[in-house]
Scaffold this motif. Sequence first.
Motif, short mmCIF file in Angstrom:
data_model
loop_
_atom_site.label_atom_id
_atom_site.label_comp_id
_atom_site.label_asym_id
_atom_site.label_seq_id
_atom_site.Cartn_x
_atom_site.Cartn_y
_atom_site.Cartn_z
N GLN A 81 0.77 -1.15 -0.11
CA GLN A 81 -0.07 -0.13 0.05
C GLN A 81 0.93 1.19 -0.09
O GLN A 81 0.24 2.41 0.21
CB GLN A 81 -0.96 -0.17 1.16
N LYS A 82 2.24 0.97 -0.12
CA LYS A 82 3.01 2.07 -0.26
C LYS A 82 2.94 3.15 0.88
O LYS A 82 3.59 4.24 0.66
CB LYS A 82 3.04 2.91 -1.61
N THR A 83 2.72 2.75 2.16
CA THR A 83 2.71 3.70 3.07
C THR A 83 2.37 3.04 4.24
O THR A 83 1.71 1.82 4.51
CB THR A 83 1.31 4.76 3.05
N VAL A 84 2.97 3.46 5.36
CA VAL A 84 2.88 2.66 6.75
C VAL A 84 1.72 3.24 7.58
O VAL A 84 1.52 2.73 8.72
CB VAL A 84 4.32 2.94 7.62
N LYS A 85 1.13 4.20 7.07
CA LYS A 85 -0.10 4.73 7.85
C LYS A 85 -1.16 5.00 6.77
O LYS A 85 -1.02 5.04 5.66
CB LYS A 85 -0.04 6.26 8.45
N PRO A 86 -2.43 4.52 7.01
CA PRO A 86 -3.35 4.63 6.19
C PRO A 86 -3.97 5.93 5.67
O PRO A 86 -3.85 7.21 6.13
CB PRO A 86 -5.04 4.17 7.21
N THR A 87 -4.13 6.04 4.40
CA THR A 87 -4.49 7.26 3.71
C THR A 87 -5.98 7.83 3.91
O THR A 87 -6.57 6.76 4.27
CB THR A 87 -4.16 7.26 2.06
N GLU A 88 -6.38 8.77 3.66
CA GLU A 88 -7.84 9.02 3.59
C GLU A 88 -8.65 8.21 2.57
O GLU A 88 -9.70 7.98 3.08
CB GLU A 88 -8.03 10.54 3.27
N LYS A 89 -8.01 8.05 1.41
CA LYS A 89 -8.90 7.18 0.52
C LYS A 89 -9.06 5.76 1.25
O LYS A 89 -10.13 5.33 0.98
CB LYS A 89 -8.13 7.14 -0.81
N HIS A 90 -7.94 5.36 1.70
CA HIS A 90 -8.05 3.92 2.24
C HIS A 90 -9.10 3.94 3.43
O HIS A 90 -9.85 3.12 3.49
CB HIS A 90 -6.67 3.50 3.06
N ILE A 91 -9.20 4.96 4.19
CA ILE A 91 -10.04 4.96 5.36
C ILE A 91 -11.74 5.05 4.95
O ILE A 91 -12.31 4.14 5.42
CB ILE A 91 -9.48 6.11 6.43
N GLU A 92 -11.68 5.96 3.91
CA GLU A 92 -12.79 6.04 3.48
C GLU A 92 -13.54 4.72 2.97
O GLU A 92 -14.82 4.34 3.10
CB GLU A 92 -12.90 7.13 2.34
N LYS A 93 -12.64 3.98 2.11
CA LYS A 93 -13.15 2.76 1.47
C LYS A 93 -13.26 1.75 2.61
O LYS A 93 -14.47 1.06 2.65
CB LYS A 93 -11.97 2.14 0.79
N ARG A 94 -12.59 1.56 3.65
CA ARG A 94 -12.50 0.68 4.62
C ARG A 94 -13.94 1.06 5.48
O ARG A 94 -14.54 0.01 6.09
CB ARG A 94 -11.49 0.54 5.69
N GLN A 95 -14.16 2.18 5.62
CA GLN A 95 -15.54 2.54 6.52
C GLN A 95 -16.72 2.06 5.77
O GLN A 95 -17.73 1.55 6.35
CB GLN A 95 -15.72 4.21 6.61
N GLN A 96 -16.73 2.14 4.14
CA GLN A 96 -17.73 1.89 3.43
C GLN A 96 -17.78 0.23 3.75
O GLN A 96 -19.26 -0.44 3.95
CB GLN A 96 -17.62 2.10 1.99
N GLU A 97 -16.77 -0.54 3.49
CA GLU A 97 -16.84 -1.91 3.81
C GLU A 97 -17.15 -2.46 5.09
O GLU A 97 -18.08 -3.27 5.22
CB GLU A 97 -15.52 -2.42 3.51
N ALA A 98 -16.84 -1.71 6.16
CA ALA A 98 -17.02 -1.94 7.49
C ALA A 98 -18.61 -1.72 7.58
O ALA A 98 -19.48 -2.77 8.43
CB ALA A 98 -16.52 -1.06 8.43
N ALA A 99 -19.22 -0.88 7.17
CA ALA A 99 -20.76 -0.60 7.35
C ALA A 99 -21.38 -1.65 6.71
O ALA A 99 -22.60 -2.16 7.14
CB ALA A 99 -21.33 0.64 6.94
N SER A 143 2.53 -2.76 12.97
CA SER A 143 2.65 -1.77 13.96
C SER A 143 2.40 -0.30 13.58
O SER A 143 1.49 0.42 14.34
CB SER A 143 4.37 -1.64 14.11
N GLY A 144 2.48 0.15 12.26
CA GLY A 144 1.87 1.49 12.00
C GLY A 144 0.35 1.62 12.04
O GLY A 144 -0.18 2.50 12.50
N TYR A 145 -0.23 0.71 11.52
CA TYR A 145 -1.91 0.73 11.53
C TYR A 145 -2.45 0.41 12.81
O TYR A 145 -3.21 1.05 13.24
CB TYR A 145 -2.34 -0.50 10.46
N HIS A 156 -10.07 0.32 21.08
CA HIS A 156 -9.22 -0.62 21.75
C HIS A 156 -8.59 -1.48 20.83
O HIS A 156 -9.24 -2.73 20.38
CB HIS A 156 -10.35 -1.09 22.71
N VAL A 157 -7.65 -1.23 20.43
CA VAL A 157 -6.76 -2.20 19.27
C VAL A 157 -5.47 -2.35 20.00
O VAL A 157 -4.71 -1.51 20.26
CB VAL A 157 -6.56 -1.48 18.04
N GLU A 158 -4.94 -3.47 20.05
CA GLU A 158 -3.73 -3.96 20.45
C GLU A 158 -2.83 -4.65 19.26
O GLU A 158 -3.09 -5.12 18.45
CB GLU A 158 -3.58 -5.08 21.46
N ASN A 159 -1.38 -4.30 19.27
CA ASN A 159 -0.35 -4.40 18.24
C ASN A 159 0.16 -5.94 18.67
O ASN A 159 0.86 -5.97 19.30
CB ASN A 159 0.65 -3.42 18.30
#
Length: 301
Positions: A81-99, A143-145, A156-159
């Motif tokens: 995903q070329k990043t160690v932290k989620p991008t805004e695009k990633h978060i938006e997509k995952r929010q839709q999938e989660a719902a 670790s990043g996510y 409440h998320v553990e690494n």
Amino acid sequence: MANFFDFKSNLPFTRYAIGRSETKCPVCNTVEKRLVARMDRRLKRLSHVACDKCSLIRQYPLPTEEDLAAYYRDFYRSDYQKTVKPTEKHIEKRQQEAAHRLTHLSTLLEPGAEIIDFGCGSGEFVAACNSAGFLGKGFEPGSGYAAFASKTQGLHVENKRWQDYDVDTPADAVTSFHVFEHLVDPVAALRKAQSWIKPDGLIYIEVPDTQHFIEKKGFGCLHMAHTLAYTNFTMEYVGALCGMEIVKQVTQGDCGIIFRAGKPRELAAIESDARAQSGGWTKEMVHRQFWAYTLGKLRSA
């Protein structure tokens, strides 16, 4: 420890720099297999085989637990995903999938039920559970996510890896979305997840539908981060080995199954269905389909 990002590791037609050891099927322990592909979507040399008994597709040989754990902890996100932290695009997509995913599970649970998300990534499903009146928590080996979910989002998320995660009191459900294809011992992982829930608890697993993707893209759907590849029957088989029956199937582009402890179908019947489903997936077919799919994309570009 393998250097996943040396120059050679990124060249096509070379092997990945990761240790490999296991050659038998990680689900049914069968040694006999048939070759399905010799390369992955990056044109790297990465053999995949189908088990002669249960038809699970796996990398051959499988990576060692040590190198695989290090890869997911430190390199996976930046590699794919070329990043160690989620991008805004990633978060938006995952929010839709989660719902969407929560709609399949929520009607099977009481208000306030506790849900553990196995490999929760940046925590969008955990957050969706909390917003819907459930008690969401989870763990993530990257670790990043994990840090983003716990520190930035306050979840409440553990690494942790699944091998190291435990609970004080059993939850009502465990979810795992696009995680089991990254493992090398899915039966042990599912049994561990069973130890986190109540006797009548639910486990909702979703993985990519190999039948759809391999018949469309050939070995273009295979890659180093996915150690295993499932169909609806091979995922059912893993559940059956753990004494779990299907409560609900979700088949909309992916293979999703909600399990509960109960009486699964006979293993021999599931094996037969799985073999019939994947019987035409020969190396010749899978390689031919990759090139047909790739040329088709080039012509339409």
